[in-house]
Write an enzyme that holds these catalytic residues in place. Structure first.
Site, PDB file in Angstrom:
ATOM      1  CG  HIS A 136      -5.998  -1.474  -0.148  1.00 37.27           C
ATOM      2  ND1 HIS A 136      -5.214  -0.980  -1.163  1.00 37.27           N
ATOM      3  CD2 HIS A 136      -5.442  -1.024   1.014  1.00 37.27           C
ATOM      4  CE1 HIS A 136      -4.238  -0.244  -0.649  1.00 37.27           C
ATOM      5  NE2 HIS A 136      -4.349  -0.264   0.665  1.00 37.27           N
ATOM      6  CB  SER A 140      -0.954  -0.044   1.198  1.00 38.04           C
ATOM      7  OG  SER A 140      -1.882   1.026   1.163  1.00 38.04           O
ATOM      8  CG  ASP A 189      -6.905  -1.603  -4.016  1.00 36.51           C
ATOM      9  OD1 ASP A 189      -7.545  -1.008  -3.127  1.00 36.51           O
ATOM     10  OD2 ASP A 189      -5.672  -1.781  -3.961  1.00 36.51           O
TER      11      ASP A 189
END
Length: 412
Positions: free
Chosen positions: A366, A211, A337
């Site tokens: 995600h 991320s 996502d």
């Protein structure tokens, strides 16, 4: 005819002359399950899309079969938001005995590295050449996040040394300056890589960013070119375009599920370090932010010297920097996502780049990528790390560019 037959059965079952409603409910339930399973098997499992230049593509297809195999998301939670949420709620937490190290930064700040290593590795008996996996967590994460613990556990099982780079303040330590961290600033990561390469100069180093950590890895590679000191990079659920990310997070459902809770956690970090931060900005105003965009406007862009939030987002988006990357990096993203919309992925740039490969699954959310009926343990992310790390450490001669220089080599 089949439809009329089913309709007759339902009408007959629902008729009072035929007894209780239990048979009708059972039939409806069975029909619902059949339709659900039919949809799953027809639409959900898919092979990921692999986008890369010819040499990198051939390397991945040969050494990382996971990149061309069908991905089977967990049957009962394959939707992107569910994958994202259930990963947090359900995954176990392996016990990792970390050894913490405090690093001081040139601007007077500090952050923690958490090291994990086996006392002896049969895979690599010489500790000076034992491969190292450097992990960078998400925006408010640390070495204690379940997804980090699982990746560290995987690295240890594969015989590598693992080290987690915790962004400033994310392990509870006090901020010594007004700056925490931002996606465009790679100074702390540069400090980490130089520190590791100084201590283990003969060990190959793979950076794995998840991320926010993935954004840092991509921006670091774009900034350092061939002098990054890494044999390769790996990103998972990296957000390629900050503008697209905040737009997606501000849709009603995503705002409720992700944006507001994440912003609240970041505001607590700012409030906890009021003493250092209030010297340069209005802390009370900053912590009233209710979205990531508001906090970036009131705190991040100010703390790191940007004119405004838009200038910061432009500087932090790796989407426009693919051409500057000269170290092989595999980038795992899911098309569903909620943090990184599929339209933000640099498909054309990756296809032309010798060094950047995109691995795009249809599902995964995600930092989700849950698979199997009982996804408590390892998931797709672990398999990607296992195969990719083995490929780059054991077959680096086949990588585009034949590996990377160290930071010191880049200065010569």
């Amino acid at each position: 005819m089949e439809y009329l037959h089913i309709t007759k059965m339902l009408s007959s079952s629902l008729s009072p002359q035929n007894g209780t409603w239990s048979d009708a409910i059972s039939l409806l339930l069975a029909l619902g399950i059949a339709l659900y399973l039919g949809y799953y098997w027809a639409c959900v499992p898919q092979r990921p899309r692999l986008v890369a230049g010819p040499q990198f593509l051939a390397f991945l297809e040969q050494h990382c079969p996971v990149t061309v195999e069908t991905f089977y998301p967990t049957l009962w939670c394959f939707e992107g938001r569910l994958q994202t949420i259930f990963r947090v709620l359900l995954q176990s937490q392996p016990v990792i005995p970390y050894r913490s190290e405090v690093l001081q930064t040139p601007d007077g700040g500090q952050f923690l590295l958490d090291w994990a290593e086996q006392p002896y590795s049969s895979h690599c008996p010489d500790p000076t050449t034992q491969p190292i996996v450097l992990l960078l967590p998400g925006i408010s994460g640390s070495s204690q996040e379940p997804y980090i613990l699982h990746l560290v556990d995987q690295a240890l099982k594969d015989g590598y040394r693992a080290v987690v780079f915790n962004n400033r303040g994310c392990r509870g330590e006090e901020l010594l300056t007004h700056r925490a961290y931002c996606a465009s600033n790679t100074e702390d990561l540069e400090t980490v890589v130089k520190h590791i390469k100084h201590r283990y100069s003969r060990a190959p180093l793979l950076a794995v960013g998840i991320s926010f950590g993935g954004i840092l890895v991509l921006n670091y590679l774009a900034r350092t070119g061939k002098a990054g000191g890494l044999v390769a990079g790996l990103t998972m659920s990296a957000c390629w375009d900050s503008f697209e990310t905040v737009d997606s997070l501000e849709t009603p459902l995503n705002s409720l599920l992700f944006n507001q809770p994440l912003t609240a956690g970041l505001c607590r970090l700012v409030a906890r370090n009021r003493k250092s931060i209030e010297k340069v900005l209005d802390v009370d105003f900053a912590i009233k932010a209710r979205t990531i965009r508001q906090l970036d406007e009131r705190y991040t862009s100010v703390a790191f010297g940007y004119k405004d939030c838009a200038a910061y987002y432009h500087a932090s988006s790796p989407r426009t920097k693919v051409d500057a990357i000269c170290t092989p990096v595999l980038c795992l993203n899911a098309a569903d996502d909620p943090f990184s919309p599929v339209q933000a992925l640099p498909l054309q740039a990756a296809q032309k780049s010798p060094y950047v490969a995109l691995l795009i699954t249809a599902r995964g959310g995600h930092i989700g990528f849950l698979e199997g009926l009982l996804p408590w343990q390892h998931c797709y992310m672990n398999r990607v790390l296992h195969q990719y790390a083995r490929a780059v450490f054991q077959h680096s001669v086949g990588l585009p560019g034949l590996g990377a220089l160290t930071p010191e080599d880049g200065k010569s």
